[in-house]
Scaffold this motif. Sequence first.
Motif, PDB file in Angstrom:
ATOM      1  N   ILE A 313      -6.201 -71.643  -4.103  1.00 10.79           N
ATOM      2  CA  ILE A 313      -6.850 -72.902  -4.285  1.00 10.79           C
ATOM      3  C   ILE A 313      -6.001 -73.655  -4.816  1.00 10.79           C
ATOM      4  N   TYR A 314      -5.828 -74.962  -4.077  1.00  9.73           N
ATOM      5  CA  TYR A 314      -4.683 -75.737  -4.801  1.00  9.73           C
ATOM      6  C   TYR A 314      -5.141 -77.150  -4.598  1.00  9.73           C
ATOM      7  N   ALA A 315      -4.608 -78.071  -5.494  1.00  8.58           N
ATOM      8  CA  ALA A 315      -4.828 -79.693  -5.517  1.00  8.58           C
ATOM      9  C   ALA A 315      -4.240 -80.347  -4.375  1.00  8.58           C
ATOM     10  N   ALA A 316      -5.048 -81.021  -3.460  1.00  6.91           N
ATOM     11  CA  ALA A 316      -4.421 -81.591  -2.319  1.00  6.91           C
ATOM     12  C   ALA A 316      -3.990 -83.187  -2.901  1.00  6.91           C
ATOM     13  N   PRO A 317      -3.040 -83.704  -2.368  1.00  9.79           N
ATOM     14  CA  PRO A 317      -2.575 -85.123  -2.791  1.00  9.79           C
ATOM     15  C   PRO A 317      -3.665 -86.169  -3.186  1.00  9.79           C
ATOM     16  N   ASP A 318      -4.903 -86.041  -2.448  1.00 11.94           N
ATOM     17  CA  ASP A 318      -5.799 -86.916  -2.860  1.00 11.94           C
ATOM     18  C   ASP A 318      -6.669 -86.409  -4.111  1.00 11.94           C
ATOM     19  N   GLY A 319      -6.327 -85.464  -4.678  1.00  8.26           N
ATOM     20  CA  GLY A 319      -7.153 -84.884  -5.741  1.00  8.26           C
ATOM     21  C   GLY A 319      -8.035 -83.751  -5.440  1.00  8.26           C
ATOM     22  N   HIS A 320      -8.614 -83.635  -4.185  1.00 10.09           N
ATOM     23  CA  HIS A 320      -9.605 -82.788  -3.728  1.00 10.09           C
ATOM     24  C   HIS A 320      -8.913 -81.368  -3.833  1.00 10.09           C
ATOM     25  N   HIS A 321      -9.949 -80.366  -3.928  1.00  7.90           N
ATOM     26  CA  HIS A 321      -9.528 -78.948  -4.051  1.00  7.90           C
ATOM     27  C   HIS A 321      -9.613 -78.504  -2.569  1.00  7.90           C
ATOM     28  N   GLU A 322      -8.570 -77.682  -2.082  1.00  5.32           N
ATOM     29  CA  GLU A 322      -8.461 -76.891  -0.859  1.00  5.32           C
ATOM     30  C   GLU A 322      -8.331 -75.603  -0.986  1.00  5.32           C
ATOM     31  N   ILE A 323      -8.660 -74.847  -0.130  1.00  4.18           N
ATOM     32  CA  ILE A 323      -8.512 -73.423   0.060  1.00  4.18           C
ATOM     33  C   ILE A 323      -7.653 -72.847   1.232  1.00  4.18           C
ATOM     34  N   ILE A 324      -6.825 -72.044   0.911  1.00  2.00           N
ATOM     35  CA  ILE A 324      -6.066 -71.472   1.900  1.00  2.00           C
ATOM     36  C   ILE A 324      -6.185 -70.015   1.791  1.00  2.00           C
ATOM     37  N   LYS A 325      -6.342 -69.273   2.873  1.00  2.00           N
ATOM     38  CA  LYS A 325      -6.446 -67.827   2.995  1.00  2.00           C
ATOM     39  C   LYS A 325      -5.574 -66.857   3.935  1.00  2.00           C
ATOM     40  N   SER A 326      -5.402 -65.894   3.461  1.00  2.00           N
ATOM     41  CA  SER A 326      -4.548 -65.133   4.430  1.00  2.00           C
ATOM     42  C   SER A 326      -5.842 -64.389   5.549  1.00  2.00           C
ATOM     43  N   LEU A 327      -5.299 -64.443   6.673  1.00  2.00           N
ATOM     44  CA  LEU A 327      -6.285 -63.611   7.730  1.00  2.00           C
ATOM     45  C   LEU A 327      -6.973 -62.390   7.344  1.00  2.00           C
ATOM     46  N   GLY A 328      -6.170 -61.648   6.643  1.00  2.14           N
ATOM     47  CA  GLY A 328      -6.622 -60.130   6.142  1.00  2.14           C
ATOM     48  C   GLY A 328      -7.748 -60.309   5.022  1.00  2.14           C
ATOM     49  N   ILE A 329      -7.781 -61.319   4.457  1.00  2.90           N
ATOM     50  CA  ILE A 329      -8.921 -61.614   3.429  1.00  2.90           C
ATOM     51  C   ILE A 329     -10.436 -62.016   3.756  1.00  2.90           C
ATOM     52  N   GLU A 330     -10.200 -62.313   5.100  1.00  7.78           N
ATOM     53  CA  GLU A 330     -11.272 -62.644   5.690  1.00  7.78           C
ATOM     54  C   GLU A 330     -12.566 -61.729   5.796  1.00  7.78           C
ATOM     55  N   LYS A 331     -11.965 -60.472   5.919  1.00 12.57           N
ATOM     56  CA  LYS A 331     -12.938 -59.256   6.224  1.00 12.57           C
ATOM     57  C   LYS A 331     -13.686 -58.869   4.755  1.00 12.57           C
ATOM     58  N   TYR A 332     -13.003 -59.346   3.706  1.00  9.67           N
ATOM     59  CA  TYR A 332     -13.825 -59.252   2.401  1.00  9.67           C
ATOM     60  C   TYR A 332     -14.770 -60.231   1.782  1.00  9.67           C
ATOM     61  N   ILE A 333     -14.730 -61.442   2.700  1.00  6.30           N
ATOM     62  CA  ILE A 333     -15.449 -62.545   2.254  1.00  6.30           C
ATOM     63  C   ILE A 333     -17.192 -62.306   2.574  1.00  6.30           C
ATOM     64  N   PHE A 334     -17.824 -62.291   1.366  1.00  5.43           N
ATOM     65  CA  PHE A 334     -19.179 -62.029   1.400  1.00  5.43           C
ATOM     66  C   PHE A 334     -19.887 -62.992   2.191  1.00  5.43           C
ATOM     67  N   LYS A 335     -20.527 -62.907   3.057  1.00  3.43           N
ATOM     68  CA  LYS A 335     -21.491 -63.728   4.119  1.00  3.43           C
ATOM     69  C   LYS A 335     -23.072 -63.163   3.916  1.00  3.43           C
ATOM     70  N   PRO A 336     -23.791 -63.857   3.092  1.00  2.00           N
ATOM     71  CA  PRO A 336     -25.085 -63.606   2.858  1.00  2.00           C
ATOM     72  C   PRO A 336     -25.888 -63.555   4.217  1.00  2.00           C
TER      73      PRO A 336
END
Length: 336
Positions: A313-336
Amino acid sequence: MNKNIIERIGALLMILAFLPACAEKGEYYEDSGTIFKTIYHIKYKSPHSLSKEIQEELLRFDASMNPFNKESIIAKVNNNQPVEVDECFTTVFDKAMEVSANTNGVFDITCAPLINLWGFGFANSDQVTQTKIDSIKEFVGYRKIRLNGKKIEKDDPRVMLNCSAIAKGYASDVIGNLLERHGIENYMVEIGGEVKMKGHNPKGECWRIGVNKPIDDQSGSINEIEEVLAVCDGAVATSGNYRNFYVKNGKKYAHTIDPRTGYPSEQSLLSVTIVAANCMTADAYATAFMALGLDEAKKVAEKLNGEVEYLMIYAAPDGHHEIIKSLGIEKYIFKP
């Protein structure tokens, strides 16, 4: 064959068949306490409590890697006292050197004098000068220390080790290994936020780990979840700047010291979560990526060929928080 003997054999076979089922049922036990001045929580499914064994293992780890314990191996190394290192110390040291090499020295367990210069929570920040930093950098660097057999060799006696960015993760691995030696197949070990897990939770699901939103909150009382990871076998570690920082002249300074400059890291990264096979690896790279910054961290991850997966999670130039993920982590993301 005698009828009584046949009946006894049949009864014995029924008992033997029943025993594994009983052991498999078991119940979930929980242990908690403190080590390294941080809290731990352990949950595991077992026919009986292993609290005594867990405490003994933590004490052995403490005697090796706790810098606050004056009689520990790492304390004696730092104080240049004669001491032979044990397997625990060797494992942590070797992994630290590996991560240092992979990150061009950004991860560096010899950074302790710089950390001490700034003080806990940067209490000494007003007293830090470039001259002091330069003088300390003379004896900071992972190439200035090595392990020869069971002895640590230093290029300079002032070299000191701080393994806080990797030791808690390895402590989680150590307890996980202990549980597995006792045949435990379902457990979760969390030490200071570094988590090693295997199998399933009491609901029969993969263990779920929340990744907090990077909200400026030094009190630690606000816990809003950004993502939830579901992990059946592996480890998760998170490093973040959003709770451990100070502000000077309107500028936020992170708790992560960059050994290349001697100053707190100034990166757009707010939080790094790493998933890896073991918690020692996850712990080390979570810290290293924070100091490396977004672009360099991605390059290092690519070179590791799947050894670590990340959610940054990083701070974009406009101040908003952005998320970047590796392809491999997608399998761990919990989706209710």
